[in-house]
Structure formats: C-alpha cells, structure tokens
Design a protein around this motif. Sequence first.
Motif, mmCIF file in Angstrom:
data_model
loop_
_atom_site.group_PDB
_atom_site.id
_atom_site.type_symbol
_atom_site.label_atom_id
_atom_site.label_comp_id
_atom_site.label_asym_id
_atom_site.label_seq_id
_atom_site.Cartn_x
_atom_site.Cartn_y
_atom_site.Cartn_z
ATOM 1 N N LYS A 51 7.306 -12.475 -10.901
ATOM 2 C CA LYS A 51 7.073 -12.115 -9.498
ATOM 3 C C LYS A 51 6.030 -10.996 -9.400
ATOM 4 O O LYS A 51 5.142 -11.029 -8.543
ATOM 5 C CB LYS A 51 8.381 -11.677 -8.862
ATOM 6 N N LEU A 52 6.131 -10.021 -10.291
ATOM 7 C CA LEU A 52 5.168 -8.918 -10.285
ATOM 8 C C LEU A 52 3.762 -9.395 -10.643
ATOM 9 O O LEU A 52 2.773 -8.915 -10.080
ATOM 10 C CB LEU A 52 5.620 -7.814 -11.231
ATOM 11 N N GLU A 53 3.669 -10.342 -11.570
ATOM 12 C CA GLU A 53 2.352 -10.894 -11.918
ATOM 13 C C GLU A 53 1.727 -11.599 -10.717
ATOM 14 O O GLU A 53 0.531 -11.435 -10.446
ATOM 15 C CB GLU A 53 2.470 -11.869 -13.090
ATOM 16 N N GLU A 54 2.536 -12.375 -10.001
ATOM 17 C CA GLU A 54 2.021 -13.067 -8.815
ATOM 18 C C GLU A 54 1.597 -12.065 -7.748
ATOM 19 O O GLU A 54 0.553 -12.222 -7.124
ATOM 20 C CB GLU A 54 3.074 -14.013 -8.259
ATOM 21 N N ARG A 55 2.403 -11.030 -7.554
ATOM 22 C CA ARG A 55 2.091 -10.001 -6.558
ATOM 23 C C ARG A 55 0.798 -9.271 -6.914
ATOM 24 O O ARG A 55 -0.047 -9.002 -6.058
ATOM 25 C CB ARG A 55 3.266 -9.020 -6.474
ATOM 26 N N ARG A 56 0.640 -8.952 -8.207
ATOM 27 C CA ARG A 56 -0.574 -8.271 -8.656
ATOM 28 C C ARG A 56 -1.800 -9.115 -8.344
ATOM 29 O O ARG A 56 -2.803 -8.622 -7.827
ATOM 30 C CB ARG A 56 -0.491 -7.994 -10.152
ATOM 31 N N LYS A 57 -1.698 -10.404 -8.620
ATOM 32 C CA LYS A 57 -2.835 -11.295 -8.389
ATOM 33 C C LYS A 57 -3.164 -11.374 -6.895
ATOM 34 O O LYS A 57 -4.339 -11.337 -6.508
ATOM 35 C CB LYS A 57 -2.524 -12.676 -8.953
ATOM 36 N N GLU A 58 -2.145 -11.469 -6.054
ATOM 37 C CA GLU A 58 -2.360 -11.508 -4.601
ATOM 38 C C GLU A 58 -3.051 -10.233 -4.116
ATOM 39 O O GLU A 58 -3.996 -10.292 -3.322
ATOM 40 C CB GLU A 58 -1.031 -11.668 -3.871
ATOM 41 N N GLU A 59 -2.567 -9.096 -4.581
ATOM 42 C CA GLU A 59 -3.132 -7.834 -4.117
ATOM 43 C C GLU A 59 -4.559 -7.621 -4.624
ATOM 44 O O GLU A 59 -5.409 -7.099 -3.902
ATOM 45 C CB GLU A 59 -2.219 -6.676 -4.502
ATOM 46 N N GLN A 62 -6.818 -9.694 -2.468
ATOM 47 C CA GLN A 62 -7.055 -9.027 -1.184
ATOM 48 C C GLN A 62 -8.058 -7.896 -1.329
ATOM 49 O O GLN A 62 -8.928 -7.711 -0.469
ATOM 50 C CB GLN A 62 -5.747 -8.498 -0.608
ATOM 51 N N ASP A 86 7.771 -16.562 -11.166
ATOM 52 C CA ASP A 86 8.970 -16.016 -10.532
ATOM 53 C C ASP A 86 10.036 -17.102 -10.397
ATOM 54 O O ASP A 86 9.784 -18.277 -10.641
ATOM 55 C CB ASP A 86 8.653 -15.344 -9.198
#
Length: 94
Positions: A51-59, A62, A86
């Motif tokens: 989940k953190l890897e996906e969030r990092r990529k999204e941010e 952006q 995730d």
Amino acid sequence: MVHERTRSVVQTRDFLRDLSRDSSLPETIRLQAKHLLRHYPEAADIWLAGKLEERRKEELSQLADNYGPLHPALSCWLVAEPLFCDESSKSSSP
C-alpha cells in the motif's frame, strides 16, 4: 507478477509456521523454521508495504504533474515495478 510475489511471501510465513508446529518433522527442521519466523514479516506488514509503495508512486506522479520533471533518483521510482501490492490487489486463488 507483483500480486503473485506478495501472495507467495505471505503464504511462506504460514508454511514456516506449519513446519515449526509439525511434531512429525525432526526437531532441527522445526527449530530452523522457528528461527526463520522470528523476524519474518506478518501478512499485515507485507500488505502495508504494498500500500505504501502504491501511495508513494501516486504522490510522486502528482509532484511530477504539478511541478515538472523530478530528480532522476525520484523518477526511477515511477517506472520501477513495486515489490509488493496492497491487500485490495490480492488474488483469491491459492
């Protein structure tokens, strides 16, 4: 694939736990499984890492969209395949 790798790591913990509790196995095998489990991540930790890897990529995406090109060290994270996924990506197959 990422979801297969994630599922495999999660299932390996269960396998090691089963080995460590199987009294039909030699004690050396059970002890080795226990020692490996000692610092092996819990399933929740693996799913969180994904989940953190996906969030990092999204941010980072952006940031790139809002401010232009990223430093090469950050840009490589956008193209690298994540190590884990995730829990919402997990497959129901064994």
